[in-house]
Scaffold this motif. Structure first.
Motif, PDB file in Angstrom:
ATOM      1  N   ASP A  17      -6.344   8.977  18.662  1.00  0.00           N
ATOM      2  CA  ASP A  17      -5.703   7.996  17.478  1.00  0.00           C
ATOM      3  C   ASP A  17      -6.754   7.345  17.005  1.00  0.00           C
ATOM      4  O   ASP A  17      -7.435   6.677  17.429  1.00  0.00           O
ATOM      5  CB  ASP A  17      -4.574   7.220  17.770  1.00  0.00           C
ATOM      6  CG  ASP A  17      -3.788   6.587  16.790  1.00  0.00           C
ATOM      7  OD1 ASP A  17      -4.413   6.214  15.802  1.00  0.00           O
ATOM      8  OD2 ASP A  17      -2.742   6.230  16.856  1.00  0.00           O
ATOM      9  N   ARG A  19      -6.507   5.133  14.411  1.00  0.00           N
ATOM     10  CA  ARG A  19      -6.496   3.856  14.258  1.00  0.00           C
ATOM     11  C   ARG A  19      -6.760   3.058  15.709  1.00  0.00           C
ATOM     12  O   ARG A  19      -7.217   1.993  15.566  1.00  0.00           O
ATOM     13  CB  ARG A  19      -4.948   3.677  13.903  1.00  0.00           C
ATOM     14  CG  ARG A  19      -4.427   2.306  13.743  1.00  0.00           C
ATOM     15  CD  ARG A  19      -3.063   1.978  13.261  1.00  0.00           C
ATOM     16  NE  ARG A  19      -2.557   2.647  12.209  1.00  0.00           N
ATOM     17  CZ  ARG A  19      -1.517   2.870  11.790  1.00  0.00           C
ATOM     18  NH1 ARG A  19      -0.504   1.917  12.169  1.00  0.00           N
ATOM     19  NH2 ARG A  19      -1.235   3.429  10.489  1.00  0.00           N
ATOM     20  N   ALA A  20      -6.189   3.500  16.762  1.00  0.00           N
ATOM     21  CA  ALA A  20      -6.686   3.013  18.086  1.00  0.00           C
ATOM     22  C   ALA A  20      -8.074   2.957  18.295  1.00  0.00           C
ATOM     23  O   ALA A  20      -8.360   2.104  18.859  1.00  0.00           O
ATOM     24  CB  ALA A  20      -5.919   3.813  19.346  1.00  0.00           C
ATOM     25  N   VAL A  23      -9.202  -0.041  16.219  1.00  0.00           N
ATOM     26  CA  VAL A  23      -8.906  -1.272  16.912  1.00  0.00           C
ATOM     27  C   VAL A  23      -9.688  -1.577  18.089  1.00  0.00           C
ATOM     28  O   VAL A  23      -9.943  -2.736  18.414  1.00  0.00           O
ATOM     29  CB  VAL A  23      -7.322  -1.404  17.158  1.00  0.00           C
ATOM     30  CG1 VAL A  23      -6.886  -2.297  17.869  1.00  0.00           C
ATOM     31  CG2 VAL A  23      -6.352  -1.327  16.021  1.00  0.00           C
ATOM     32  N   HIS A  43      -6.719  -6.359  12.736  1.00  0.00           N
ATOM     33  CA  HIS A  43      -5.647  -5.782  12.082  1.00  0.00           C
ATOM     34  C   HIS A  43      -5.437  -4.607  12.503  1.00  0.00           C
ATOM     35  O   HIS A  43      -6.242  -3.699  12.924  1.00  0.00           O
ATOM     36  CB  HIS A  43      -6.275  -5.375  10.814  1.00  0.00           C
ATOM     37  CG  HIS A  43      -5.002  -4.739   9.796  1.00  0.00           C
ATOM     38  ND1 HIS A  43      -3.953  -5.427   9.387  1.00  0.00           N
ATOM     39  CD2 HIS A  43      -5.008  -3.625   9.250  1.00  0.00           C
ATOM     40  CE1 HIS A  43      -3.241  -4.574   8.782  1.00  0.00           C
ATOM     41  NE2 HIS A  43      -3.667  -3.582   8.469  1.00  0.00           N
ATOM     42  N   GLU A  44      -4.019  -4.462  13.164  1.00  0.00           N
ATOM     43  CA  GLU A  44      -3.671  -3.327  13.876  1.00  0.00           C
ATOM     44  C   GLU A  44      -3.020  -2.304  13.205  1.00  0.00           C
ATOM     45  O   GLU A  44      -2.659  -1.386  13.656  1.00  0.00           O
ATOM     46  CB  GLU A  44      -2.997  -3.793  15.341  1.00  0.00           C
ATOM     47  CG  GLU A  44      -3.921  -4.563  16.269  1.00  0.00           C
ATOM     48  CD  GLU A  44      -3.228  -4.802  17.657  1.00  0.00           C
ATOM     49  OE1 GLU A  44      -2.161  -4.334  17.929  1.00  0.00           O
ATOM     50  OE2 GLU A  44      -3.710  -5.480  18.368  1.00  0.00           O
ATOM     51  N   GLY A  45      -2.712  -2.663  11.979  1.00  0.00           N
ATOM     52  CA  GLY A  45      -1.640  -1.910  11.275  1.00  0.00           C
ATOM     53  C   GLY A  45      -2.393  -0.825  10.568  1.00  0.00           C
ATOM     54  O   GLY A  45      -3.745  -0.669  10.606  1.00  0.00           O
ATOM     55  N   GLY A  46      -1.912  -0.093   9.478  1.00  0.00           N
ATOM     56  CA  GLY A  46      -2.448   0.821   8.560  1.00  0.00           C
ATOM     57  C   GLY A  46      -3.010   0.107   7.371  1.00  0.00           C
ATOM     58  O   GLY A  46      -3.308  -1.114   7.469  1.00  0.00           O
ATOM     59  N   ARG A  61      -7.262  -4.263   3.763  1.00  0.00           N
ATOM     60  CA  ARG A  61      -7.205  -4.586   5.144  1.00  0.00           C
ATOM     61  C   ARG A  61      -6.993  -3.144   5.930  1.00  0.00           C
ATOM     62  O   ARG A  61      -6.387  -2.273   5.549  1.00  0.00           O
ATOM     63  CB  ARG A  61      -6.158  -5.257   5.668  1.00  0.00           C
ATOM     64  CG  ARG A  61      -6.522  -6.556   5.531  1.00  0.00           C
ATOM     65  CD  ARG A  61      -5.162  -7.344   6.216  1.00  0.00           C
ATOM     66  NE  ARG A  61      -5.202  -9.122   5.805  1.00  0.00           N
ATOM     67  CZ  ARG A  61      -5.398  -9.722   6.849  1.00  0.00           C
ATOM     68  NH1 ARG A  61      -5.560  -9.451   7.946  1.00  0.00           N
ATOM     69  NH2 ARG A  61      -5.695 -11.179   6.702  1.00  0.00           N
ATOM     70  N   GLY A  62      -7.911  -2.686   6.830  1.00  0.00           N
ATOM     71  CA  GLY A  62      -7.799  -1.594   7.338  1.00  0.00           C
ATOM     72  C   GLY A  62      -7.747  -1.680   9.002  1.00  0.00           C
ATOM     73  O   GLY A  62      -8.080  -2.815   9.669  1.00  0.00           O
ATOM     74  N   PRO A  63      -7.297  -0.783   9.864  1.00  0.00           N
ATOM     75  CA  PRO A  63      -7.086  -0.789  11.298  1.00  0.00           C
ATOM     76  C   PRO A  63      -8.415  -1.296  11.622  1.00  0.00           C
ATOM     77  O   PRO A  63      -9.724  -0.655  11.443  1.00  0.00           O
ATOM     78  CB  PRO A  63      -6.962   0.592  11.579  1.00  0.00           C
ATOM     79  CG  PRO A  63      -6.545   1.260  10.363  1.00  0.00           C
ATOM     80  CD  PRO A  63      -7.093   0.636   9.297  1.00  0.00           C
ATOM     81  N   GLY A  64      -8.672  -2.150  12.731  1.00  0.00           N
ATOM     82  CA  GLY A  64      -9.774  -2.661  13.431  1.00  0.00           C
ATOM     83  C   GLY A  64     -10.612  -3.531  12.654  1.00  0.00           C
ATOM     84  O   GLY A  64     -11.364  -4.224  13.413  1.00  0.00           O
TER      85      GLY A  64
END
Length: 170
Positions: A17, A19-20, A23, A43-46, A61-64
């Motif tokens: 993933d 996004r993971a 993060v 930030h853990e969201g999209g 804001r982006g993932p990680g």
């Protein structure tokens, strides 16, 4: 301060993933900066932010991505291939609002959205080696949990020489 991460697909740090994966890298930064910077969150969201602000990647804001309060500390981007993922991270040395002067049309609110931390606002300017110390802290925090190989690459060798003015050499 730019730090790139290559995570091979066969590596235990690999995340299917995207996004993971972002993060995970954000958490590494959070751990490395935790002693220097207060109130850190990852930030853990999209992707979050005005669509019209996407002209400048650091405006949302982006993932990680890592924040202190409402201000971005570390930006994250990545690209992926079958062999692995390449994640680029940055802590800016200066504000990014100079980009506003070259845009033909500046979306409303973009200037405010570009407000972020810099090395100076984080207090990471005590000496010429401060950014290198920060990179070393990130690497050390990874070494505690993983087998880490560091490969330094030189893109350009600077060989410009400046002569002293005649008034100082006479």
């Amino acid at each position: 301060l730019w730090v790139d991460w290559w995570i091979p697909a066969h590596d235990p740090r690999w995340r299917e993933d995207s996004r993971a994966a972002a993060v995970l890298v954000g958490r590494w930064w959070e751990r490395a900066l935790g002693a220097r910077v207060a109130d850190l969150t990852v930030h853990e969201g999209g992707l979050v932010g005005e669509r019209t602000h996407r002209t400048v990647c650091f405006a949302g804001r982006g993932p990680g991505e890592v924040f202190s309060g409402s201000l971005k500390v570390v930006g994250v981007t990545q690209w992926r291939v079958r062999e692995g993922a390449f994640l680029s991270t940055i802590v800016h040395a200066a504000q990014s609002d100079d980009i506003l002067s070259i845009l033909q049309d500046t979306p409303e609110g973009l200037g405010e959205a570009l407000n972020h931390h810099t090395l100076r606002t984080l207090g990471i300017t005590a000496g010429a080696s401060a950014p290198e110390l920060l990179v070393q802290e990130v690497i050390d925090s990874l070494r505690e949990r993983f087998d880490v190989t560091v490969r330094e690459t030189s893109v350009t060798t600077e060989d410009v020489r400046f002569s002293l003015p005649r008034a100082l050499t006479a």
